[in-house]
Design a protein around this motif. Structure first.
Motif, short mmCIF file in Angstrom:
data_model
loop_
_atom_site.label_atom_id
_atom_site.label_comp_id
_atom_site.label_asym_id
_atom_site.label_seq_id
_atom_site.Cartn_x
_atom_site.Cartn_y
_atom_site.Cartn_z
N GLU A 14 -5.96 0.36 0.69
CA GLU A 14 -6.47 1.71 0.90
C GLU A 14 -5.99 2.56 -0.27
O GLU A 14 -4.98 2.26 -0.91
CB GLU A 14 -5.93 2.29 2.21
N GLN A 16 -4.02 5.21 -1.06
CA GLN A 16 -3.01 6.01 -0.35
C GLN A 16 -1.92 6.45 -1.33
O GLN A 16 -1.39 5.62 -2.07
CB GLN A 16 -2.42 5.14 0.77
N VAL A 17 -1.61 7.74 -1.30
CA VAL A 17 -0.54 8.25 -2.16
C VAL A 17 0.77 7.53 -1.84
O VAL A 17 1.09 7.32 -0.67
CB VAL A 17 -0.34 9.78 -1.94
N SER A 21 4.33 3.08 -5.63
CA SER A 21 5.79 2.95 -5.71
C SER A 21 6.31 2.06 -4.60
O SER A 21 7.30 1.34 -4.76
CB SER A 21 6.46 4.33 -5.68
N SER A 22 5.63 2.08 -3.46
CA SER A 22 6.03 1.23 -2.35
C SER A 22 5.88 -0.26 -2.71
O SER A 22 6.75 -1.08 -2.41
CB SER A 22 5.18 1.63 -1.15
N GLY A 46 -14.19 2.78 -1.37
CA GLY A 46 -12.98 3.31 -0.77
C GLY A 46 -11.77 2.40 -0.86
O GLY A 46 -10.69 2.75 -0.39
N ILE A 47 -11.94 1.21 -1.43
CA ILE A 47 -10.82 0.25 -1.51
C ILE A 47 -10.37 0.13 -2.96
O ILE A 47 -11.20 -0.01 -3.87
CB ILE A 47 -11.26 -1.14 -0.98
N LYS A 71 2.50 -4.38 4.02
CA LYS A 71 2.35 -2.92 3.97
C LYS A 71 1.08 -2.52 4.75
O LYS A 71 0.02 -3.13 4.57
CB LYS A 71 2.22 -2.44 2.52
N VAL A 72 1.25 -1.50 5.57
CA VAL A 72 0.15 -1.09 6.46
C VAL A 72 -1.13 -0.81 5.69
O VAL A 72 -2.23 -1.13 6.15
CB VAL A 72 0.59 0.13 7.30
N ASP A 73 -1.02 -0.22 4.50
CA ASP A 73 -2.21 0.20 3.77
C ASP A 73 -2.76 -0.87 2.82
O ASP A 73 -3.68 -0.61 2.06
CB ASP A 73 -1.92 1.49 3.00
N VAL A 74 -2.15 -2.06 2.86
CA VAL A 74 -2.68 -3.16 2.05
C VAL A 74 -3.61 -4.00 2.92
O VAL A 74 -3.24 -4.42 4.02
CB VAL A 74 -1.54 -4.03 1.47
N VAL A 75 -4.82 -4.22 2.41
CA VAL A 75 -5.80 -4.98 3.19
C VAL A 75 -5.53 -6.48 3.05
O VAL A 75 -5.37 -7.18 4.04
CB VAL A 75 -7.24 -4.66 2.72
N SER B 127 10.03 4.95 1.71
CA SER B 127 8.96 3.95 1.72
C SER B 127 9.49 2.50 1.74
O SER B 127 8.90 1.65 2.40
CB SER B 127 7.96 4.19 0.59
N LYS B 131 8.16 1.44 8.10
CA LYS B 131 6.93 0.66 8.24
C LYS B 131 5.76 1.42 7.62
O LYS B 131 4.84 0.82 7.07
CB LYS B 131 6.69 0.38 9.73
N TRP B 132 5.83 2.72 7.71
CA TRP B 132 4.78 3.56 7.10
C TRP B 132 5.39 4.94 6.86
O TRP B 132 6.16 5.42 7.71
CB TRP B 132 3.58 3.68 8.05
N ARG B 137 -0.78 16.71 4.72
CA ARG B 137 -1.08 17.76 3.74
C ARG B 137 -1.98 18.87 4.26
O ARG B 137 -2.10 19.92 3.66
CB ARG B 137 -1.69 17.14 2.48
N ARG B 185 -8.01 -0.55 9.74
CA ARG B 185 -8.72 -1.72 9.18
C ARG B 185 -7.82 -2.58 8.29
O ARG B 185 -8.02 -3.78 8.21
CB ARG B 185 -9.98 -1.28 8.43
N SER B 186 -6.82 -1.94 7.66
CA SER B 186 -5.98 -2.73 6.75
C SER B 186 -4.77 -3.36 7.45
O SER B 186 -3.94 -3.99 6.82
CB SER B 186 -5.46 -1.82 5.62
N TYR B 187 -4.67 -3.18 8.77
CA TYR B 187 -3.45 -3.57 9.48
C TYR B 187 -3.80 -4.40 10.71
O TYR B 187 -4.44 -3.92 11.63
CB TYR B 187 -2.72 -2.28 9.87
#
Lengths: 105, 574
Positions: A14, A16-17, A21-22, A46-47, A71-75, B127, B131-132, B137, B185-187
Motif C-alpha cells: 500500500e 503508506q507514509v 523506514s519501517s 494504488g499499489i 508488515k500490515v501494509d505489505v501485500v 514502527s 504491529k502498525w 491527519r 486487503r494487504s493483511y
C-alpha cells in the motif's frame, strides 16, 4: 558467511507514509546493507512496488522477506537471485572500477 | 451516540472506541492530549479512566488487562515524554503478542518536524516495535483509523498498534459514522491451513513412536486450550509449556510434563532431545527455550504450527510448517490422527521428575531449617490460592520461581514479561489484571529491584481500589544477575547489592496493609491474612540472599545440559 549472493527483493505495498523506514528497519536490525532501493507506483492501481537489492544467504533472505511481508501494509514480497543481466552489469562496472584503479596507480 | 453529527475529533475518538467495546482507558494527561481529556470528562459514565503515576505504568497495566481479558488494552498519553515513556511497554507487547491500542497526542500538524515543544517522531520510533503505527491527519479519518487499529491489534498474531493524534485533528470537526473494520486487503489475519498439509502432519504423528508437543501462548491467544487437551488425549502425547504458555493446560493434566527452557523442568527439556517428532504449537522457539540451536531436537522431525508465517523456520528448521490458527489446526488434526497409546514413552519423564524432585524441588520448597527460600514462599501462596489466582510476575528469579512453583486450574492465569524481560512490569500489570478480572485473586510475585522500578503505581492501586496481593521476595539483591555473577563471572558482585527502604513503611505511606515475614512459622498465617479480603496487601518476605534458581541450562548450552546445583549436571539414566 555461507553462500552469500546478491538477491533482489520485490515487495508490493500500500502507499503508506512511514513504510519505507519501517521496511528499511528490518535490514538495519540485522546490519544488512541495501545495495539498491527503488520505490515506485506499480502497474496495479494504488499499489506501490519496492525493489531492494541486498547481499545475503538464502536462509537469511527468506527470513527477511517473511518479515517484510508481515508488515500490515505489505501485500506480497518475493525474492530471487539477482538476474544475470544485472549481475553482468554489476561485474562490468566492478571490473571497470578495478581497471580504473589500476590506471591510477 | 452522536452518529451522523458533526462533532470534534476528540469526540469521534471516544465515540468510536466505545462503539468497539472499550470501557477502560489507561492513561495520563498532558498538553498535546488535553482536548481529548476535556471531552473524556463528559464520558465518565461510559469510560473508566485509570490515572497512573507514570506512563510506563499505563501501558503495563493495559498489558495485564489485555492478557486476562483477551481483548485490546487501550492507552492514552500525551506527546513527547508521554509517548516515549510507553515505548518499553510497546516493545514488550510486540514480542509477547499482547493486543494494545496506544493513542498518543501530537503537536499541531503545522508544527510537525519543527522540534516544537514536546514533539517526537513517535511513528518513526515505534514502527519497528509495533504491529502498525499511523498518524491520523484529518478528523474524517479518525473513526476509520481507530477501527483499523483495533482490528489489527486483536486479530492474527495480536500486537500493539500506535495512533499518533495531532492536536489540531483532535480539535477539528467531522461528521461521525461508527466504523467497523474486518478486512484489510494487504493483511491476511488468519491463514487457512490446507488439507494436504494437515493430512501430511497427521501421517507424521501417526507414524511417530515418541511424539512430543511444545506449546506456547498461541494456544491461549487462539482460545485453543480445550482443543489442545483433546489433541493430547487422543494421541496420548506428552507436552511441555513455554513460560507464556503456562496455564493453557491445567497443571494436573497427566500429559503435561512441565515448563520448557532455561529454568524449566528437567523432563520436558530431556524429552525434547529424545522425541522422534516435535510438534510446536503457537510458540516461537525463543533462545531461552531452545538453548543451543545446533543441538536442539536434531534427532526429531519438526512440525511447527503458527499463525505468523515469519516464525516458521526462523530459528528451528522445520520438516512441516502449518500456517493457521491453533484452534482450527488442532481441531482438524485431532479429527485426522489415529488414537494412540504411548504409555512407555509418556512415562519416560518419571526418572527426570524423581531427580528434580529430590535434588531441587524438595530442598527449595521444604527445607529442613534456615532462612526462607523464595520458591518455598511461591509454593505456599500457590497452595493457599488453590490454583485459582491470576499469577503476575516481575522479571528475574521471582519470575522463574513463580513459573516453576505456581499451580493452575484455568487459562489466562499467568502474566509475565516473557520476550522482553521488562523489570518493573509486575506491579502495573497486576493492577491492570485486577481491573480486568476483578472477581479473581491477583497475586504478584516481585523482587525488591523490580518493585522499585515502578513502585509509584502503589498510588494507582490505592486510588483505583485494585486489591492486588503483592508478594515481595525481598533479598536485598538483584538476584538473577547476582546468580549469573556467581555462576559465570567468578562471584564478582558488580553493583547488584541493594540498600532498600522499609517496604512496610512504604506500603503504610500509601495506606496499604502489609506484613513482614522473616521466619517459617509466620509465613502461613501472614498468607492467610493477606488472602482474607479483597484489599491491596503487601507481603514483605525476607528470603535467603544467595539463592540459585535451579535447575538451569547455562546460556548457550544444549537443553539436556542441565545444572542441578553448583557444578553438578543432571545425568540421564542415573
Amino acid at each position: 558467511m555461507e553462500d552469500e549472493k546478491l538477491y533482489e527483493i520485490t515487495a508490493y505495498t500500500e502507499n503508506q507514509v512511514g513504510l519505507l523506514s519501517s521496511i528499511a528497519g528490518i535490514f538495519t536490525r540485522r546490519s544488512m546493507n541495501i545495495e539498491k532501493l527503488l520505490v515506485y507506483p506499480s502497474r496495479i492501481e494504488g499499489i506501490h512496488k519496492f525493489k531492494i537489492l541486498t547481499r545475503s544467504s538464502e536462509k537469511l533472505i527468506q527470513a527477511v522477506v517473511l518479515q517484510i511481508e508481515k508488515k500490515v501494509d505489505v501485500v506480497k514480497a518475493f525474492y530471487e537471485v539477482d538476474d544475470e543481466r544485472s549481475c553482468r552489469e554489476f561485474d562490468f562496472v566492478s571490473n571497470f572500477l578495478k581497471e580504473r584503479e589500476e590506471i591510477n596507480k | 451516540m452522536k452518529e451522523g453529527q458533526n462533532i470534534s475529533g476528540a469526540d469521534i475518538l471516544l465515540e468510536q472506541i466505545i462503539s468497539l467495546g472499550v470501557d477502560t482507558v489507561f492513561g495520563y494527561p498532558g498538553g498535546a492530549i488535553i482536548p481529548v481529556y476535556d471531552k473524556l470528562y463528559d464520558y465518565s459514565d461510559r469510560l473508566r479512566h485509570i490515572l497512573v503515576r507514570h506512563e510506563q505504568g499505563a501501558i503495563h497495566a493495559a498489558q495485564g488487562y489485555a492478557r486476562v481479558q483477551g481483548r485490546p488494552g487501550f492507552v492514552m498519553v500525551t506527546s513527547g515524554p508521554g509517548a516515549t515513556n510507553v515505548i518499553t511497554g510497546i516493545a514488550d507487547a510486540m514480542i509477547d503478542s499482547t493486543p494494545l491500542v496506544v493513542v498518543a497526542g501530537q503537536v499541531k500538524s503545522d508544527l510537525l518536524g519543527t522540534d516544537a515543544f514536546q514533539e517526537t517522531d513517535f511513528i518513526g520510533m515505534t514502527s519497528p516495535i509495533s504491529k502498525w503505527s499511523y498518524q491520523i491527519r484529518r478528523p474524517e479519518d479518525i473513526a476509520w483509523a481507530v477501527a483499523r487499529a483495533f482490528y489489527i491489534a486483536s486479530t492474527g498474531r495480536p500486537g500493539p498498534v500506535v495512533l499518533d493524534f495531532p492536536q489540531d485533528v483532535q480539535r477539528g470537526f467531522a461528521e461521525y459514522h461508527p466504523q467497523v473494520c474486518n478486512f484489510i486487503r494487504s493483511y491476511v489475519a488468519v491463514p487457512e491451513p490446507s488439507d494436504t498439509v494437515l493430512r501430511m502432519a497427521a501421517e507424521m504423528i501417526d507414524t511417530a513412536a515418541r511424539p512430543f508437543v511444545v506449546f506456547g501462548q498461541g494456544v491461549i491467544l487462539s482460545g485453543a486450550e480445550k482443543e489442545l487437551e483433546a489433541f493430547l488425549d487422543k494421541g496420548d502425547i506428552p507436552a511441555g509449556s513455554t513460560l507464556l504458555g503456562l496455564s493453557a493446560v491445567p497443571s494436573a493434566n497427566p500429559h503435561l510434563k512441565g515448563m520448557l527452557g532455561m529454568h524449566g523442568n528437567i523432563a520436558p527439556n530431556i524429552m525434547t532431545q529424545n522425541c522422534d517428532l516435535l510438534i510446536a504449537v503457537g510458540m516461537r522457539f525463543d533462545d531461552r527455550v531452545t538453548g543451543n540451536l545446533e543441538t536442539y531436537a536434531r534427532q526429531a522431525r519438526v512440525i511447527h504450527i503458527d499463525i505468523d508465517a515469519s516464525e516458521i523456520g526462523k530459528n528451528v528448521p522445520v520438516d512441516l510448517g502449518i500456517l493457521g490458527d491453533a484452534k482450527e489446526v488442532l481441531t482438524r488434526l485431532t479429527g485426522l490422527i489415529q488414537g494412540g497409546v504411548r504409555r512407555a514413552w509418556k512415562d519416560e519423564d518419571v526418572k527426570c521428575y524423581e531427580v528434580e524432585n529430590s535434588r531441587v524441588i524438595e530442598p527449595e520448597v521444604h527445607p529442613a531449617e534456615g532462612l526462607l527460600n523464595p520458591g518455598e514462599v511461591v509454593a505456599a501462596v500457590a497452595e493457599a490460592c488453590g490454583g485459582k489466582a491470576v499469577i503476575v510476575t516481575d522479571v528475574g528469579q521471582n519470575q522463574m520461581l513463580a513459573a516453576r512453583y505456581s499451580k493452575f486450574v484455568g487459562s489466562r492465569s499467568f502474566i509475565s514479561s516473557g520476550g522482553l524481560g521488562t523489570m518493573g512490569f509486575g506491579l502495573p500489570a497486576a493492577i491492570g489484571a485486577k481491573i480486568g478480572d476483578p472477581g479473581r485473586t491477583v497475586c504478584l510475585f516481585v523482587g525488591d529491584g523490580g518493585l522499585q522500578m515502578t513502585e509509584q503505581e502503589l498510588g494507582t492501586m490505592v486510588q483505583e481500589g485494585a486489591g492486588v496481593k503483592i508478594v515481595l521476595l525481598n533479598n536485598n539483591w538483584l538476584g538473577n544477575v547476582r546468580m549469573w555473577q556467581e555462576l559465570f563471572f567468578n562471584r564478582r558482585y558488580s553493583f547488584t547489592k541493594m540498600v532498600n527502604p522499609d517496604f512496610g513503611t512504604l506500603a503504610a505511606a500509601y495506606g496499604v496493609d502489609s506484613a513482614t515475614v522473616e521466619d517459617r512459622d509466620s509465613l502461613a498465617p501472614a498468607i492467610a491474612r493477606m488472602l482474607s479480603d479483597d484489599k491491596p496487601f503487601l507481603l514483605n518476605v525476607h528470603v535467603r540472599e544467595e539463592t540459585l534458581v535451579l535447575p538451569m541450562i547455562p546460556p548457550g548450552k544444549s537443553v539436556d545440559e542441565i545444572l542441578l546445583d553448583r557444578n553438578v549436571f543432571f545425568e540421564y539414566g542415573r
